[in-house]
Enzyme design. Structure first.
Site, PDB file in Angstrom:
ATOM      1  N   SER A 180       0.845  -1.184   0.000  1.00  0.00           N
ATOM      2  CA  SER A 180       0.000   0.000   0.000  1.00  0.00           C
ATOM      3  C   SER A 180       0.889   1.245   0.000  1.00  0.00           C
ATOM      4  O   SER A 180       1.691   1.409  -0.913  1.00  0.00           O
ATOM      5  CB  SER A 180      -0.958  -0.020   1.196  1.00  0.00           C
ATOM      6  OG  SER A 180      -1.834   1.075   1.172  1.00  0.00           O
ATOM      7  N   THR A 181       0.808   2.071   1.022  1.00  0.00           N
ATOM      8  CA  THR A 181       1.580   3.309   1.065  1.00  0.00           C
ATOM      9  C   THR A 181       3.080   3.035   0.946  1.00  0.00           C
ATOM     10  O   THR A 181       3.632   2.281   1.733  1.00  0.00           O
ATOM     11  CB  THR A 181       1.297   4.058   2.374  1.00  0.00           C
ATOM     12  OG1 THR A 181      -0.110   4.274   2.475  1.00  0.00           O
ATOM     13  CG2 THR A 181       2.026   5.393   2.400  1.00  0.00           C
ATOM     14  N   HIS A 208      -2.710  -1.242  -3.175  1.00  0.00           N
ATOM     15  CA  HIS A 208      -3.834  -0.328  -2.961  1.00  0.00           C
ATOM     16  C   HIS A 208      -3.639   0.908  -3.824  1.00  0.00           C
ATOM     17  O   HIS A 208      -2.726   1.698  -3.591  1.00  0.00           O
ATOM     18  CB  HIS A 208      -3.916   0.088  -1.490  1.00  0.00           C
ATOM     19  CG  HIS A 208      -4.177  -1.060  -0.558  1.00  0.00           C
ATOM     20  ND1 HIS A 208      -3.972  -0.965   0.792  1.00  0.00           N
ATOM     21  CD2 HIS A 208      -4.623  -2.317  -0.785  1.00  0.00           C
ATOM     22  CE1 HIS A 208      -4.287  -2.119   1.366  1.00  0.00           C
ATOM     23  NE2 HIS A 208      -4.676  -2.953   0.419  1.00  0.00           N
ATOM     24  N   MET A 301      -0.185   1.142   5.057  1.00  0.00           N
ATOM     25  CA  MET A 301      -0.970   1.426   6.243  1.00  0.00           C
ATOM     26  C   MET A 301      -2.115   0.429   6.365  1.00  0.00           C
ATOM     27  O   MET A 301      -2.525  -0.196   5.392  1.00  0.00           O
ATOM     28  CB  MET A 301      -1.510   2.857   6.206  1.00  0.00           C
ATOM     29  CG  MET A 301      -2.381   3.170   5.031  1.00  0.00           C
ATOM     30  SD  MET A 301      -2.862   4.929   4.984  1.00  0.00           S
ATOM     31  CE  MET A 301      -4.025   4.971   6.345  1.00  0.00           C
ATOM     32  N   ASP A 304      -4.278  -4.955   6.052  1.00  0.00           N
ATOM     33  CA  ASP A 304      -4.674  -5.845   4.961  1.00  0.00           C
ATOM     34  C   ASP A 304      -3.599  -6.887   4.702  1.00  0.00           C
ATOM     35  O   ASP A 304      -2.414  -6.575   4.634  1.00  0.00           O
ATOM     36  CB  ASP A 304      -4.926  -5.014   3.700  1.00  0.00           C
ATOM     37  CG  ASP A 304      -5.623  -5.801   2.605  1.00  0.00           C
ATOM     38  OD1 ASP A 304      -6.347  -6.757   2.931  1.00  0.00           O
ATOM     39  OD2 ASP A 304      -5.471  -5.429   1.424  1.00  0.00           O
TER      40      ASP A 304
END
Length: 364
Positions: A180-181, A208, A301, A304
């Protein structure tokens, strides 16, 4: 981050409506403070010394000086600054955003249209990302506890491996990665290091990212790694030597179809507040590939992928997680480490080489 401290935010956008709306959303949140708003990249560069932001929300396309030009100047003026790019839902916007991520931006947000539901999603993502990235500056103080936590998690994994026999060394048949991030940069670094070894296995990626941005991500990963990459298409067979990226706004999983393994790309409710989500990919891949799955959780973050990590381990597969020191945000990998299902917790610089050794059959 202490209770009295606030995340200082700078907003840079040529639209007065966007500046005011974003500022109001963030100012209403406890622990966040908008220190200034700027109409252009040039104004942001001129203001950064006195504004001292922790996080900058930077529009990609602006007159005078756009986000691509301003980004390196902002990062040079304040090392360690967290920058989130705000971009329109266009092919050009997606391409420029990926360029900014390669230059050091940490994340990207797709600016909403006039659709109210989309605006609410944007507001939630904006606040979550700003809050998480603002805490990155305070993460360093937890280094000592990080080492202890990772050691304890690996000890739990070793104990579980003895009980279940999951430590047996089976050939890798698929590599699944969730991020993600900070993920686009981490994915590029890992896949570049893994290199031609991926010719032996399909690489399945859930990052993401908003609708319209994942095709640009696939192109970015192909250019960085030299491995063909594209958005996964529902029903297509998955073969070695290719990277399959979950399309934005859809869940990506895998299934058997006769003698083949095929991609499943489906609409559906968010999982762990994410769409695409890592969990459906990891769970389905564990069912299909069993002990032949190597699952990797990179920076991001949230949590998940964490609930699926024990599923992978129980099927005999292996789970690697990025360590805290090299993660932009240690949410996803940290949550996976806490389950005790990870067989390795590695800095980003070691992740790709370790994956390559495992794929070629070395017991390391």
């Amino acid at each position: 981050m202490g209770l009295a401290e606030r995340v200082r935010v700078m907003i840079v956008d040529d639209s007065v409506v966007a500046r005011n709306l974003t500022s109001r959303w963030l100012q209403d949140e406890p622990g966040l403070e908008v220190v200034t708003t700027c109409r252009s990249g040039r104004e942001a560069v001129e203001s950064i010394a006195w504004a001292r932001p922790d996080v900058v929300v930077l529009d990609v396309e602006m007159p005078e000086m756009d986000g691509v030009e301003a980004l390196p100047l902002l990062l040079r003026a304040k090392p360690g600054l967290a920058v989130v790019m705000a971009s329109s839902y266009t092919t050009r916007g997606a391409d420029l955003s990926l360029r900014c991520l390669a230059l050091g931006a940490m994340d990207v947000l797709a600016k909403p249209t006039k659709d109210q539901a989309q605006s609410e999603d944007y507001r939630r993502e904006l606040i979550g990302k700003v809050r998480a990235l603002g805490e990155v500056a305070w993460r360093r103080s937890a280094a000592a506890s990080r080492v202890a936590n990772e050691a304890a998690a690996l000890a739990r994994y070793a104990a579980r491996s003895v009980r279940t026999g999951a430590a047996s060394w089976n050939p890798v048949r698929a590599l699944a990665i969730g991020s993600s991030t900070g993920g686009p940069q981490a994915l590029s670094a890992v896949l570049k290091a893994v290199g031609p070894v991926t010719g032996r296995v399909p690489v399945l990626v859930t990052q993401h990212m908003p609708v319209g941005f994942t095709a640009a991500l696939a192109n970015h990963l192909a250019a960085a790694s030299g491995i063909p990459a594209r958005e996964a298409q529902n029903g297509e067979p998955l073969t070695g030597g290719a990277i399959y990226v979950a399309p934005g706004g859809k869940h990506f999983s895998v299934a058997r179809s006769g003698a083949q393994v095929v991609a499943k790309v489906e609409d559906g409710p968010p999982v762990n507040f994410c769409k695409p989500s890592v969990d459906p990919l990891f769970r389905s891949a564990a069912e299909v590939y069993g002990a032949g799955l190597l699952a990797v959780i990179l920076t991001g973050m949230g949590s998940d992928g964490a609930s699926a990590a024990p599923v992978v381990a129980a099927a005999g597969g292996r789970v690697f997680a990025q360590d805290e020191a090299s993660s932009v945000v240690w949410g996803m990998p940290g949550a996976a480490v806490a389950t005790g299902a990870c067989s390795a917790v590695l800095p980003l610089s070691e992740m790709g080489p370790r994956i390559a050794r495992v794929i070629v059959g070395e017991r390391s």
